[in-house]
Design an enzyme around this catalytic site. Sequence first.
Site, PDB file in Angstrom:
ATOM      1  N   GLN A 240      25.771  40.174  33.649  1.00 27.63           N
ATOM      2  CA  GLN A 240      27.164  39.734  33.606  1.00 27.63           C
ATOM      3  C   GLN A 240      27.509  39.147  32.244  1.00 27.63           C
ATOM      4  O   GLN A 240      28.681  38.923  31.945  1.00 27.63           O
ATOM      5  CB  GLN A 240      27.446  38.708  34.711  1.00 27.63           C
ATOM      6  N   ARG A 387      31.194  34.042  43.490  1.00 29.35           N
ATOM      7  CA  ARG A 387      32.635  34.290  43.471  1.00 29.35           C
ATOM      8  C   ARG A 387      33.444  33.001  43.385  1.00 29.35           C
ATOM      9  O   ARG A 387      34.394  32.766  44.163  1.00 29.35           O
ATOM     10  CB  ARG A 387      33.065  35.089  44.692  1.00 29.35           C
ATOM     11  N   CYS A 388      33.034  32.139  42.471  1.00 30.74           N
ATOM     12  CA  CYS A 388      33.855  30.954  42.201  1.00 30.74           C
ATOM     13  C   CYS A 388      33.462  30.445  40.846  1.00 30.74           C
ATOM     14  O   CYS A 388      32.490  30.891  40.258  1.00 30.74           O
ATOM     15  CB  CYS A 388      33.636  29.862  43.235  1.00 30.74           C
ATOM     16  N   GLU A 763      38.409  35.013  41.958  1.00 28.56           N
ATOM     17  CA  GLU A 763      37.624  34.143  42.823  1.00 28.56           C
ATOM     18  C   GLU A 763      38.457  33.289  43.748  1.00 28.56           C
ATOM     19  O   GLU A 763      37.960  32.758  44.733  1.00 28.56           O
ATOM     20  CB  GLU A 763      36.751  33.262  41.931  1.00 28.56           C
TER      21      GLU A 763
END
Length: 809
Positions: A240, A387-388, A763
């Site tokens: 990522q 996802r945050c 997110e």
Amino acid sequence: MKDEVDTREDRVANLKGMGCSRKRVEDARFTQGKGNYVDDIKLDGMLFGDFVRSPYAHARIKSIDTAAALEVPGVLAVLTAADLEPLGLHWMPTLAGDKQMVLADGKVLFQGQEVAFVVAEDRYAAADGIELVEVEYEELPVIVNPFEALKSDVVLREDLMGEGGSLPDGAHGPRKHHNHIFTWDAGDKEPTEEVIANADVVATESMYYHRTHPCPLETCGCVASMDKVNGKLTLWGTFQAPHAIRTVVSLISGIEEHNIRVVSPDIGGGFGNKVGAYPGYVCSVVASIVTGKPVKWIEDRMDNLMTTAFARDYHMTGKISATKEGKITGLHCHVTADHGGFDACADPTKFPAGFMNICTGSYDIPTAYLEVDGVYTNKAPGGVSYRCSFRVTEAVYFIERMIEVLAIKLDMDAAELRRINFIKKEQFPYQAALGWEYDSGDYHTAWDKALKTVDYDGLRAEQAQRVEDFKAGKTRKLMGIGLSFFTEIVGAGPVKNCDILGLGMFDSCEIRIHPTGSAIARLGTISQGQGHATTFAQILASEIGLPADSITIEEGDTDTAPYGLGTYGSRSTPVAGAATAMAGRKIRAKAQMIAAYLLEVHDNDVEFDVDRFVVKGAPEKFKTMKEIAFAAYNQAIPGIEPGLEAVSYYDPPNMTYPFGAYVCVMDIDVDTGVPEIRRFYALDDCGTRINPMIIEGQVHGGLTEALAVALGQEIAYDDMGNCKTGTLMDFFLPTAWEVPNYETDYTVTPSPHHPIGAKGVGESPHVGGVPCFSNAVQDAFRPFGNTHTNMPHDHWRIWKTANELGLHG
Ligand code: CDP
């Protein structure tokens, strides 16, 4: 000429710029099976590496015998810590300032820990080799509970003990116990305690945000290829943050950074799981250097679930105080954070508990205090932002539960309690008690819109009737109304506040306009499914007046892309999106000079209009951006260099603060514990909307992962430290069967400091969704005395709650 007959509206539509629901350009490839993922990479003579992993959660390694494995046809090498030690590679730094064993060095600290790396001609030979590596273990006491860890005499991290049993400081200061990692706090302790001690009303609650896992469909992996002749290392991987990986590889291997090329090809979902560095990367590089051949390592599903970066595992205790009328006066939060065997959390350096200090949420809370204790246990390392943005999910879950608990204490409607405590529109930029400056917001408008759309009063009336019917024996189904209002904090930097391993968190975009008016833009981010190739071209289309269809977006190759910090924490739009707009503006500034020269007027006498520069007051005199691009390469213009290129490195002045209002209507069968989601309404405000269709897709995806976490997804261990949820038979991954229809909506409150006013969105639905689903379950039981039950609310736990509340007769 077509340009002359097109209306302005046609010209805008032709660009497919910002605000357009442009179809995803990457899908032509993905839907035809033409994606190029790491495991699709096949190089001549490529070898395959895989791990011998520990069956024990805590054990001393007495011996490792690799002889039989080396006899397996096709097995070429078996690496152990002893082989890596002379290279100084048996341990590696983690993103959290700790260090982690690459291969077990003396002991293992979690089940599935990497013990030896078998390198073979194919993955089947590697698997056979793994079976024959003989490891003699001596079991040690296992600790899977962080509260017990802080009391235990058992030292998990012997490598962190000082002379004579002393306790040296950790990466984040003093440690209280040998299994303690750090204490981190924010806010004002004494004033908060005083406010709470003297308050009219105080609600307290303890909650566990369970351990879970990002579980991307594509697991982690890499291919390392050392070209010994040219001294060049190429590393393809599921990264990522490819540039950060390149820097880390250079620092730990000693290979100069220009001789390392890191490539993230297509990535099948990341959600935080692919931010960190894993032993597989190090071992593949070493194996490639040793063998002189490319080496591939690809995890299987169990490896991924059991050993790579977990998420959450926060035990949170809160106290919230208010006046009798419901105005919140103070908030106190303590967290015991289970980090597993190594502290491998992926947070900016100054924030060992991420952005947990946004736990005052969307509310104007004058006094607050947060304290977090990080603890080692015998569980897999990680602590990533699934996802945050860096622990925002935990923070929002905490405050959204505390609001509900306070509403119960005050015997007040939870929607009204939120409304009277929201930060008001005129208070922005808002300085929060725990340190953040919220850039913008209009919470009341969003909340009112949400409640009106779902007919909140009508729902409450229906719910009251349902309770009556239940008590009268007319139904066995309860009705829950889940509310949540969240504020995210996305777009790390700025550089002065946020770095990872000393790398400041800016981002970048480089644009080259070709002579015929098409372009390529390269960014420091990397899409994992979010559609960057579609949306970043849209930003540029609007900024530089060339159609999005004529702009290629390229990410993920460190040999070509400008340095950037990658994609996680919804930072792509807030940071790289801003860099893209700024680079576009540099192109436009040069184009303006070229246009003025071509039109024989002063620079200030031309203005930009959709896809061209026109002479002010004489719209029939213009040069299109296509014409300008051609002139940039083909016409000698005094004082202006040929070419049309720009690069921007963007250090954001602040984060962006997207927010949203969610409502979930749920029926719960008290006899089976099965929840049925009848309605889910999600209003998101992510500022300027680049591609409404992609935003909707992001919201659907984020909500589905929220549903998973709230209603069943869990990484669970038994007392021996065995991971009980290491397969997709045990780890809940929702399918179309479980997923409800989502209604999406929006308001637009642009970020005042972002060049195009955009905030992140990827997110948000996860952050707001988890408390919304959880609150719906809890709310169904509120009339029967429930205050709080822990997630995940699977059928068994829901049934148990009903049973404990005496609802089974
Ligand atoms: O960093 P990441 O790409 O995961 O998250 P993001 O910045 O929230 O963007 C997710 C996707 O939504 C990207 O394709 C963005 O361009 C798009 N988006 C949008 O269309 N409008 C916004 N205001 C924010 C994001």
